[in-house]
Design a protein around this motif. Structure first.
Motif, PDB file in Angstrom:
ATOM      1  N   LYS A 203      59.205  50.342  37.328  1.00 59.24           N
ATOM      2  CA  LYS A 203      58.789  51.242  36.246  1.00 59.24           C
ATOM      3  C   LYS A 203      58.428  52.622  36.785  1.00 59.24           C
ATOM      4  O   LYS A 203      58.893  53.639  36.275  1.00 59.24           O
TER       5      LYS A 203
ATOM      6  N   ARG B 173      43.242  52.974  38.336  1.00 58.19           N
ATOM      7  CA  ARG B 173      42.874  53.068  39.765  1.00 58.19           C
ATOM      8  C   ARG B 173      42.095  54.355  40.037  1.00 58.19           C
ATOM      9  O   ARG B 173      41.152  54.360  40.829  1.00 58.19           O
TER      10      ARG B 173
ATOM     11  N   THR C 122      44.446  40.392  35.713  1.00 54.76           N
ATOM     12  CA  THR C 122      44.111  40.302  34.287  1.00 54.76           C
ATOM     13  C   THR C 122      44.027  41.717  33.706  1.00 54.76           C
ATOM     14  O   THR C 122      44.176  42.704  34.433  1.00 54.76           O
TER      15      THR C 122
ATOM     16  N   VAL D  33      42.402  44.900  31.684  1.00 52.09           N
ATOM     17  CA  VAL D  33      41.183  45.656  31.368  1.00 52.09           C
ATOM     18  C   VAL D  33      41.077  45.830  29.850  1.00 52.09           C
ATOM     19  O   VAL D  33      42.100  46.044  29.183  1.00 52.09           O
TER      20      VAL D  33
ATOM     21  N   ARG E 282      50.025  45.802  27.404  1.00 50.33           N
ATOM     22  CA  ARG E 282      50.313  44.599  28.177  1.00 50.33           C
ATOM     23  C   ARG E 282      49.869  43.314  27.524  1.00 50.33           C
ATOM     24  O   ARG E 282      50.200  42.239  28.009  1.00 50.33           O
TER      25      ARG E 282
ATOM     26  N   ARG F 111      47.431  49.036  47.800  1.00 47.81           N
ATOM     27  CA  ARG F 111      46.984  48.386  46.573  1.00 47.81           C
ATOM     28  C   ARG F 111      46.381  47.028  46.868  1.00 47.81           C
ATOM     29  O   ARG F 111      46.913  46.256  47.652  1.00 47.81           O
TER      30      ARG F 111
ATOM     31  N   ARG G  81      49.447  38.030  38.568  1.00 45.24           N
ATOM     32  CA  ARG G  81      50.028  39.111  37.755  1.00 45.24           C
ATOM     33  C   ARG G  81      51.221  38.585  36.962  1.00 45.24           C
ATOM     34  O   ARG G  81      51.445  38.994  35.818  1.00 45.24           O
TER      35      ARG G  81
HETATM   36  N1  UDP Z   1      46.172  47.173  34.154  1.00 47.00           N
HETATM   37  C1  UDP Z   1      45.460  46.915  32.997  1.00 47.00           C
HETATM   38  N2  UDP Z   1      45.842  47.521  31.834  1.00 47.00           N
HETATM   39  C2  UDP Z   1      46.918  48.346  31.763  1.00 47.00           C
HETATM   40  C3  UDP Z   1      47.655  48.609  32.940  1.00 47.00           C
HETATM   41  C4  UDP Z   1      47.251  48.000  34.118  1.00 47.00           C
HETATM   42  O1  UDP Z   1      44.481  46.176  33.006  1.00 47.00           O
HETATM   43  O2  UDP Z   1      47.206  48.858  30.693  1.00 47.00           O
HETATM   44  C5  UDP Z   1      45.717  46.542  35.405  1.00 47.00           C
HETATM   45  C6  UDP Z   1      46.176  45.098  35.499  1.00 47.00           C
HETATM   46  O3  UDP Z   1      45.175  44.376  36.167  1.00 47.00           O
HETATM   47  C7  UDP Z   1      47.444  45.207  36.325  1.00 47.00           C
HETATM   48  C8  UDP Z   1      47.061  46.308  37.295  1.00 47.00           C
HETATM   49  O4  UDP Z   1      46.269  47.221  36.521  1.00 47.00           O
HETATM   50  O5  UDP Z   1      47.775  43.995  36.971  1.00 47.00           O
HETATM   51  C9  UDP Z   1      48.207  47.049  37.946  1.00 47.00           C
HETATM   52  O6  UDP Z   1      49.006  47.628  36.955  1.00 47.00           O
HETATM   53  P1  UDP Z   1      50.282  48.529  37.325  1.00 47.00           P
HETATM   54  O7  UDP Z   1      50.947  48.885  36.035  1.00 47.00           O
HETATM   55  O8  UDP Z   1      49.882  49.610  38.228  1.00 47.00           O
HETATM   56  O9  UDP Z   1      51.177  47.516  38.147  1.00 47.00           O
HETATM   57  P2  UDP Z   1      52.752  47.415  38.202  1.00 47.00           P
HETATM   58  O10 UDP Z   1      53.126  46.535  37.055  1.00 47.00           O
HETATM   59  O11 UDP Z   1      53.291  48.818  38.040  1.00 47.00           O
HETATM   60  O12 UDP Z   1      53.042  46.844  39.542  1.00 47.00           O
END
Ligand code: UDP
Ligand code: MG
Length: 192
Positions: free
Chosen positions: A17, A40, A62, A64, A92, A137, A148
């Motif tokens: 993405k 982050r 999980t 947020v 999500r 990360r 995840r």
């Molecule tokens: N996350 C969340 N809400 C969101 C986006 C991300 O809680 O709307 C958290 C969730 O714990 C997720 C983590 O942030 O597993 C990492 O998300 P990111 O999108 O950076 O990971 P990617 O899918 O791009 O590897």
């Protein structure tokens, strides 16, 4: 100014993405807002009351609570002068979707949901490689990745399905090289 145009960008962890969003920004002038990156950033902001809670969710894969994520997204949109946004990694789950619709639904123009489709095997390999290369990360490790993926399958896939039924989804095969994937992305963007 008219309502901001939104593209949601969804797909499993490591589906590419972020990589594809960077290319869209370069070629189509969208503003890239990664929900994960915003979280982050908030996690490490001095004095943030949400730092620990965010860290807990990220390492456990999980989600947020939407009040936090949605306000970070809205703040970033308001701060920008632009009108076209890629919202990457959101919504999500059901809480994200309903919270967004409640607060932002009427304020934006959702154009499309880009869905990057990629097998768990390929995605896991990519994230582990990213971790080994020093992504820094806390969730690019096997245990977090397993969690995840459980969240992705159970909570995010139903959201993608919801948008699919409403005719919003453009599904893209994300197992190919970034350049190959981008040529499919470009075709979708040009069709908007
Ligand atoms: N996350 C969340 N809400 C969101 C986006 C991300 O809680 O709307 C958290 C969730 O714990 C997720 C983590 O942030 O597993 C990492 O998300 P990111 O999108 O950076 O990971 P990617 O899918 O791009 O590897
Ligand atoms: Mg990402």
């Amino acid at each position: 100014m008219s309502k901001p145009n939104i593209l949601f960008v969804l797909g499993g962890p490591g589906a590419g993405k972020g990589t594809q969003c960077a290319k869209i920004v370069e070629n189509f002038g969208y503003v890239h807002l990664s929900a994960g990156d915003l979280l982050r950033e908030e996690r490490k902001a001095p004095g943030s009351q949400f730092g620990e809670l965010i860290e807990h969710h990220i390492t456990n894969g999980t989600i947020v609570p939407v009040e936090i994520t949605c306000s970070l997204l809205e703040r970033a949109m308001n701060k920008s002068e632009k009108n076209d946004f890629l919202i990457d990694g959101f919504p999500r789950n059901e809480d994200n979707l309903s919270g967004w619709n409640r607060v932002m639904g009427e304020k934006v123009n959702l154009k499309k949901v880009l869905f990057f489709h990629c097998s768990q095997e390929v995605c896991t390999e990519r994230c582990l490689a990213r971790g080994a290369a020093g992504s820094g990360r806390t969730d690019d490790n096997e245990e977090s990745l397993r969690k995840r993926f459980v969240t992705y399958e159970n909570a995010t896939m139903p959201i993608i399905k919801y948008y699919e039924e409403k005719g919003f989804v453009a599904q893209i095969d994300a197992t190919k090289t970034p350049e190959e994937v981008y040529s499919d992305v470009e075709a979708v963007l040009k069709s908007l």
